[in-house]
Design an enzyme around this catalytic site. Structure first.
Site, mmCIF file in Angstrom:
data_model
loop_
_atom_site.group_PDB
_atom_site.id
_atom_site.type_symbol
_atom_site.label_atom_id
_atom_site.label_comp_id
_atom_site.label_asym_id
_atom_site.label_seq_id
_atom_site.Cartn_x
_atom_site.Cartn_y
_atom_site.Cartn_z
ATOM 1 N N GLU A 94 0.823 -1.208 0.000
ATOM 2 C CA GLU A 94 0.000 0.000 0.000
ATOM 3 C C GLU A 94 0.857 1.258 0.000
ATOM 4 O O GLU A 94 1.983 1.269 0.500
ATOM 5 C CB GLU A 94 -0.932 -0.011 1.214
ATOM 6 C CG GLU A 94 -1.956 -1.133 1.088
ATOM 7 C CD GLU A 94 -2.901 -1.267 2.270
ATOM 8 O OE1 GLU A 94 -4.007 -1.766 2.064
ATOM 9 O OE2 GLU A 94 -2.534 -0.882 3.400
ATOM 10 N N CYS A 107 3.579 8.481 0.941
ATOM 11 C CA CYS A 107 4.101 7.528 1.914
ATOM 12 C C CYS A 107 4.170 6.179 1.199
ATOM 13 O O CYS A 107 3.148 5.673 0.743
ATOM 14 C CB CYS A 107 3.159 7.487 3.116
ATOM 15 S SG CYS A 107 3.580 6.206 4.304
ATOM 16 N N CYS A 114 6.332 -7.273 6.758
ATOM 17 C CA CYS A 114 7.519 -6.838 7.511
ATOM 18 C C CYS A 114 7.893 -7.952 8.476
ATOM 19 O O CYS A 114 7.017 -8.607 9.042
ATOM 20 C CB CYS A 114 7.219 -5.551 8.288
ATOM 21 S SG CYS A 114 8.684 -4.894 9.132
ATOM 22 N N CYS A 118 6.792 -5.362 15.278
ATOM 23 C CA CYS A 118 6.501 -4.367 16.314
ATOM 24 C C CYS A 118 5.054 -4.600 16.761
ATOM 25 O O CYS A 118 4.168 -4.792 15.934
ATOM 26 C CB CYS A 118 6.679 -2.958 15.782
ATOM 27 S SG CYS A 118 8.337 -2.667 15.176
ATOM 28 N N CYS A 121 1.962 -2.394 15.338
ATOM 29 C CA CYS A 121 1.887 -2.067 13.908
ATOM 30 C C CYS A 121 1.198 -3.171 13.123
ATOM 31 O O CYS A 121 1.590 -4.347 13.214
ATOM 32 C CB CYS A 121 3.309 -1.859 13.385
ATOM 33 S SG CYS A 121 3.393 -1.693 11.599
ATOM 34 N N GLY A 165 6.942 -2.152 5.744
ATOM 35 C CA GLY A 165 8.294 -2.703 5.666
ATOM 36 C C GLY A 165 9.364 -1.848 6.303
ATOM 37 O O GLY A 165 9.153 -0.677 6.623
ATOM 38 N N GLU A 166 10.524 -2.469 6.513
ATOM 39 C CA GLU A 166 11.673 -1.790 7.107
ATOM 40 C C GLU A 166 12.664 -1.468 5.990
ATOM 41 O O GLU A 166 13.340 -2.368 5.480
ATOM 42 C CB GLU A 166 12.302 -2.700 8.177
ATOM 43 C CG GLU A 166 13.630 -2.223 8.703
ATOM 44 C CD GLU A 166 13.665 -0.757 9.111
ATOM 45 O OE1 GLU A 166 12.825 -0.328 9.922
ATOM 46 O OE2 GLU A 166 14.548 -0.026 8.593
ATOM 47 N N SER A 197 12.239 6.341 7.291
ATOM 48 C CA SER A 197 11.968 6.028 8.689
ATOM 49 C C SER A 197 12.423 4.606 8.988
ATOM 50 O O SER A 197 12.150 3.685 8.225
ATOM 51 C CB SER A 197 10.459 6.153 8.951
ATOM 52 O OG SER A 197 10.150 5.699 10.248
ATOM 53 N N SER A 220 12.171 5.490 14.658
ATOM 54 C CA SER A 220 10.973 5.116 15.418
ATOM 55 C C SER A 220 11.425 4.704 16.811
ATOM 56 O O SER A 220 11.790 3.555 17.034
ATOM 57 C CB SER A 220 10.263 3.942 14.731
ATOM 58 O OG SER A 220 9.767 4.341 13.489
ATOM 59 N N CYS A 340 -0.554 5.951 9.883
ATOM 60 C CA CYS A 340 0.666 5.238 10.284
ATOM 61 C C CYS A 340 0.323 3.910 10.938
ATOM 62 O O CYS A 340 -0.482 3.871 11.865
ATOM 63 C CB CYS A 340 1.424 6.002 11.363
ATOM 64 S SG CYS A 340 2.152 7.504 10.842
#
Ligand code: SAH
Ligand code: SF4
Length: 347
Positions: A94, A107, A114, A118, A121, A165-166, A197, A220, A340
């Site tokens: 997305e 964004c 991911c 976390c 999330c 994702g990271e 981020s 973060s 977010c």
């Protein structure tokens, strides 16, 4: 997908030029095709209308041209637009267009799912499927840029790698996507308008410094000590706060780029003045430009709550009183799960 053929967007300009030379084509065709691929963002060879039919046919025989397609779009009451993107192998990610005042921010996602889990999330509850390739990340940006032009008559002004994702676990492709976004042979955007981020991978933050990147970095943080941070972010076990502070200082030394702390406020977890004091101490150890206080967006899978607005304001005022540059960020697109942490391929 057909095998054996190269993806036209994975070859270099020199390779393209060499190919065209072999095919007895004029020299200027290289730039024409390159512009279609990276500046005009064609999705197919047929769209490359200033090429001869025979060249278009030859290209489609010799290359594949997978591109990201928009699966569907949802528009929030506040104008935020969330797109579900379909990748060539059926995976979905997305991306969000966020219009605010004079800004048009995209964004974007860097991975399908991911792996970092976390606790707060929604993406973290999806399995990590795979990394996105740089051309796929670039496609997301171009498609959202098109939406921005169509809906507001303006190009994108800012890009944040804050979708699924990271990004630092997909380092090469993220870097290459930024190279394309900032290249005059691409979207020609300033790297100062791009923010990456990260949940905090010390080694890779240092690598950003070594690579002398020119974009901004957001960490973060979300909790001001290891005990609390590890409870909500398992990545903290191997990348503790001290190592992140060292890495961020190194990053700053090497690049002088802006650093932001992101801090989601969770009710009765990290919203007291005790945590504010700890946060202030961390703030003083890194050249942080601003702390973004983020409103928690509730997700189904977790039991956290957001504090009352009074409590949030009190936390913000406490920081400000201690000369911390903090600002409250109210998420947008909540009604369509575009805020977010809410990206989970639901809509
Ligand atoms: N993986 C990267 C970038 C994507 S997440 C990272 O973690 O930084 C983008 C931002 O949304 C991060 O700051 C993340 O912590 C935050 N976020 C995740 N879930 C959230 C939620 N439920 N409410 C508010 N922010 C959230
Ligand atoms: Fe992954 Fe970032 Fe979500 Fe953590 S907050 S699970 S790192 S996308």
């Amino acid at each position: 997908m057909e095998t054996g053929k190269k993806n036209i967007r994975k070859i270099t300009k020199e390779e393209l030029s060499e190919y065209l030379l072999q095919a007895d084509e004029k020299k200027f065709r290289t730039q024409q095709i390159w512009d279609w691929l990276w500046v005009n963002h064609a999705g197919t060879f047929e769209e490359m209308t200033n090429l001869s039919n025979s060249l278009r046919q030859k290209l489609s025989q010799d290359f594949i041209f997978p591109s990201v397609k928009i699966d569907h779009v949802q528009i929030s009451k506040d104008g935020t637009m969330k797109s579900s993107f379909l990748l060539h192998d059926g995976n979905k990610v997305e991306g969000v267009l966020i219009p605010t005042g004079t800004r048009q921010t995209a964004c974007i996602s860097s991975q399908a799912g991911c792996s970092l889990n976390c606790k707060f999330c929604a993406t973290g509850y999806l399995e990590r499927q795979r990394n996105l390739d740089f051309d796929e990340i670039y496609d997301e940006v171009c498609l959202i840029n098109k939406q921005s032009l169509e809906s507001a008559g303006k190009r994108l002004t800012n890009i944040v790698y804050m979708g699924m994702g990271e990004p630092l676990l997909n380092y090469q492709h993220v870097m290459k996507s930024i190279e394309r976004i900032t290249s005059p042979d691409g979207l020609a955007m300033s790297p100062r308008r791009i923010t990456l981020s990260t949940s905090g991978i010390s080694k890779m933050i240092k690598k950003l410094g070594d690579d002398k990147v020119r974009f901004n970095l957001a960490l973060s943080l979300h909790a001001p000590n290891d005990k609390q941070r590890s409870q909500i972010m398992p990545i903290n076990d191997k990348n503790n706060i001290q190592s992140l502070i060292e890495a961020l200082n190194y990053f700053y030394q090497q690049t002088k780029n802006e650093i932001t702390f992101e801090y989601i406020l969770f009710k009765d977890f990290n919203d007291s003045f005790k945590e504010a004091d700890e946060l202030i101490k961390l703030y003083r150890q890194v050249p942080v430009k601003v702390i973004n206080l983020i409103e928690y967006n509730p997700i189904e899978q977790a039991h956290y709550e957001k504090p009352s607005m009074e409590k949030i304001k009190a936390f913000e005022e406490y920081l400000t009183k201690h000369r911390v540059n903090a600002r409250l960020r109210i998420s947008r697109g909540k009604d369509i799960d575009a805020a977010c942490g809410q990206l989970a391929n639901k809509g």
